[in-house]
Design a protein around this motif. Structure first.
Motif, PDB file in Angstrom:
ATOM      1  N   GLN A 387       0.836  -1.197   0.000  1.00 44.83           N
ATOM      2  CA  GLN A 387       0.000   0.000   0.000  1.00 44.83           C
ATOM      3  C   GLN A 387       0.878   1.256   0.000  1.00 44.83           C
ATOM      4  O   GLN A 387       2.101   1.167   0.009  1.00 44.83           O
ATOM      5  N   ASP A 388       0.240   2.431  -0.038  1.00 49.43           N
ATOM      6  CA  ASP A 388       0.967   3.672  -0.284  1.00 49.43           C
ATOM      7  C   ASP A 388       1.161   4.544   0.952  1.00 49.43           C
ATOM      8  O   ASP A 388       1.874   5.547   0.869  1.00 49.43           O
ATOM      9  N   CYS A 389       0.536   4.230   2.062  1.00 48.30           N
ATOM     10  CA  CYS A 389       0.658   5.082   3.244  1.00 48.30           C
ATOM     11  C   CYS A 389       2.051   4.936   3.867  1.00 48.30           C
ATOM     12  O   CYS A 389       2.519   3.814   4.066  1.00 48.30           O
ATOM     13  N   PRO A 390       2.715   6.037   4.203  1.00 47.88           N
ATOM     14  CA  PRO A 390       4.061   5.935   4.776  1.00 47.88           C
ATOM     15  C   PRO A 390       4.080   5.496   6.233  1.00 47.88           C
ATOM     16  O   PRO A 390       5.072   4.932   6.701  1.00 47.88           O
ATOM     17  N   VAL A 391       3.010   5.767   6.987  1.00 55.16           N
ATOM     18  CA  VAL A 391       2.953   5.397   8.405  1.00 55.16           C
ATOM     19  C   VAL A 391       1.667   4.625   8.661  1.00 55.16           C
ATOM     20  O   VAL A 391       0.572   5.120   8.362  1.00 55.16           O
ATOM     21  N   VAL A 392       1.798   3.419   9.181  1.00 57.33           N
ATOM     22  CA  VAL A 392       0.642   2.561   9.457  1.00 57.33           C
ATOM     23  C   VAL A 392       0.809   1.950  10.851  1.00 57.33           C
ATOM     24  O   VAL A 392       1.879   2.030  11.461  1.00 57.33           O
ATOM     25  N   SER A 393      -0.266   1.356  11.342  1.00 59.38           N
ATOM     26  CA  SER A 393      -0.247   0.740  12.673  1.00 59.38           C
ATOM     27  C   SER A 393      -0.807  -0.665  12.610  1.00 59.38           C
ATOM     28  O   SER A 393      -1.675  -0.965  11.787  1.00 59.38           O
TER      29      SER A 393
END
Length: 429
Positions: A387-393
């Motif tokens: 995926q493209d999000c730089p920060v995930v949890s």
């Protein structure tokens, strides 16, 4: 009671066995079975029978069938349809004759559709499992869409969701910072399962435990090039040296920073050295690797940093740890905005192998967050890399249980504020 005597029964059995061996069996066998089913099919052939082998598995393995079977005056034919597509004139003529036979057979009804088992398009896994059992007859088909009522019609666009899977190149090198840690070792195995063959694990102390040596020896036997480097990537010169050494093996394809150093304490007990120890393998190493890979690693596909949910939610006594993780997240955001890969994952409690698990055990739970299994973490890592999000949890929540307050209220205040702060509070009052 049996009306025949023992001698009579014995004679009848011998007569039946004789007739079975001479005349019983199948006259023509068209076989596509393999292994023990292949040899079993040959045993079923009758005298003067014909055996047509249309499978290539046993032929390519040079399977032995024994010459004794040919005493029954049988013939064995290996049918290789791909030979019919040879561009020679004879092959073209043979293929044309076969096509005419098939067309005429369909018109006259001699050629009938094969038996088939039809499953819907969402049952791909069930179809493969059913086919692997070897109990089906004919073809196993997936029904993608309903038949159109007219013979000539433009098919409608059909969108089928696909689940991408992270894959690694066998010619590229993948660096795991802190790779000899519990979760780093699991990430190493995950990269191997996805095709990675050249991996460098960094560790300040190198391989120390029997488990480390066991895994390294096992991976070597499997043909995977796994090297352990004691270079400290928190020092720019050593980080550059590591990337250059990796580039001699092959182009660097990915960097995974799983390093962690904890120096937990409340603010009044924190020192400059505590911040340096915690920020070195995370903040400093990530900044140096980001800067150097832009120059030295043009084929980099993955730049992944393992952050913590304590950075996003906060956790008492971990200001230095939260700051170090925050720096990594900002670096990944800048890389993403520049068109490069950057991914920071805020992990919760990693079960089975994580640092928290090592100190608190299976029942570890902090601020309503409980341990997440390694398998679940790797599945999340796989999804995050696509995926493209730089920060995930990724974390697992649990209902907080009410715990009785142990000790007096003053002891609890001292625990949360810190002893020195509490003494200052008493002086003020």
């Amino acid at each position: 009671m049996n009306p025949f005597s023992k001698e009579t029964r014995k004679l009848l059995l011998e007569i039946l066995n004789y007739h079975y061996s001479k005349f019983a069996g199948v006259d023509v066998i068209l076989n596509a079975l393999a292994d023990d089913k292949f040899t079993a099919s040959i045993r079923c052939i009758a005298t003067n029978g014909r055996f047509l082998e249309i499978g290539k598995y046993d032929l390519s393995l040079d399977r032995e069938i024994g010459l004794k079977i040919f005493l029954k005056h049988i013939t064995f034919h290996g049918v290789c349809l791909d030979q019919l597509f040879d561009p020679s004139r004879k092959a073209v003529q043979t293929m044309s004759e076969i096509m005419d036979l098939v067309k005429n057979g369909i018109k006259t009804g001699v050629v009938q559709p094969l038996d088939r088992t039809v499953l819907d398009r969402n049952s791909i896994e069930d179809a493969f499992r059913y086919m692997s059992k070897g109990i089906h007859i004919g073809k196993v088909l997936l029904k993608i869409r309903d038949e159109e009522p007219e013979k000539r019609i433009l098919p409608k666009c059909l969108m089928i969701p696909a689940v991408p899977e992270t894959q690694f190149y066998d010619n590229k090198v993948y660096i795991i910072v802190g790779g000899l840690g519990g979760f780093g070792m699991e990430v190493t195995k995950w990269i191997m399962r996805r095709g990675g063959k050249n991996i460098i694990l960094t560790s300040r102390y190198g391989a120390r435990t029997p488990y480390h040596h066991f895994c390294l020896k096992k991976w070597q036997k499997l043909g995977v090039n796994v090297q352990v480097s004691t270079l400290n990537v928190a020092i720019k010169s050593e980080a550059e040296k590591l990337l250059k050494e990796a580039s001699r093996i092959g182009p660097v394809g990915g960097i995974f920073n799983s390093a962690v150093v904890l120096r937990d304490a409340f603010m009044d007990c924190q020192t400059v050295q505590d911040y340096d120890d915690v920020c070195g393998p995370k903040a400093s190493a990530t900044k140096y690797l980001d800067e150097l890979t832009k120059k030295l690693c043009p084929s980099l596909d993955y730049f992944v940093c393992f952050s913590s949910i304590s950075c996003g939610k906060g956790n008492a006594g971990q200001t230095n740890y939260g700051y170090a993780n925050s720096v990594m997240e900002r670096v990944c955001e800048e890389r993403k905005s520049a068109g490069l890969h950057g991914l920071a994952i805020q992990w919760g409690i990693i079960g089975e192998v994580g640092v928290v698990h090592r100190h608190m055990g299976e029942e570890a739970m902090i601020a309503g967050v409980m341990a997440q299994g390694v398998k679940s973490c790797l599945e999340a890592l796989d999804a995050f890399c696509q995926q493209d999000c730089p920060v995930v949890s990724s974390y697992v929540t649990a209902e907080q249980t009410k715990k009785s307050v142990q000790g007096d209220v003053m002891a609890q205040i001292m625990k949360f504020l810190g002893k020195n702060k509490f003494n200052t509070l008493l002086k003020i009052t």
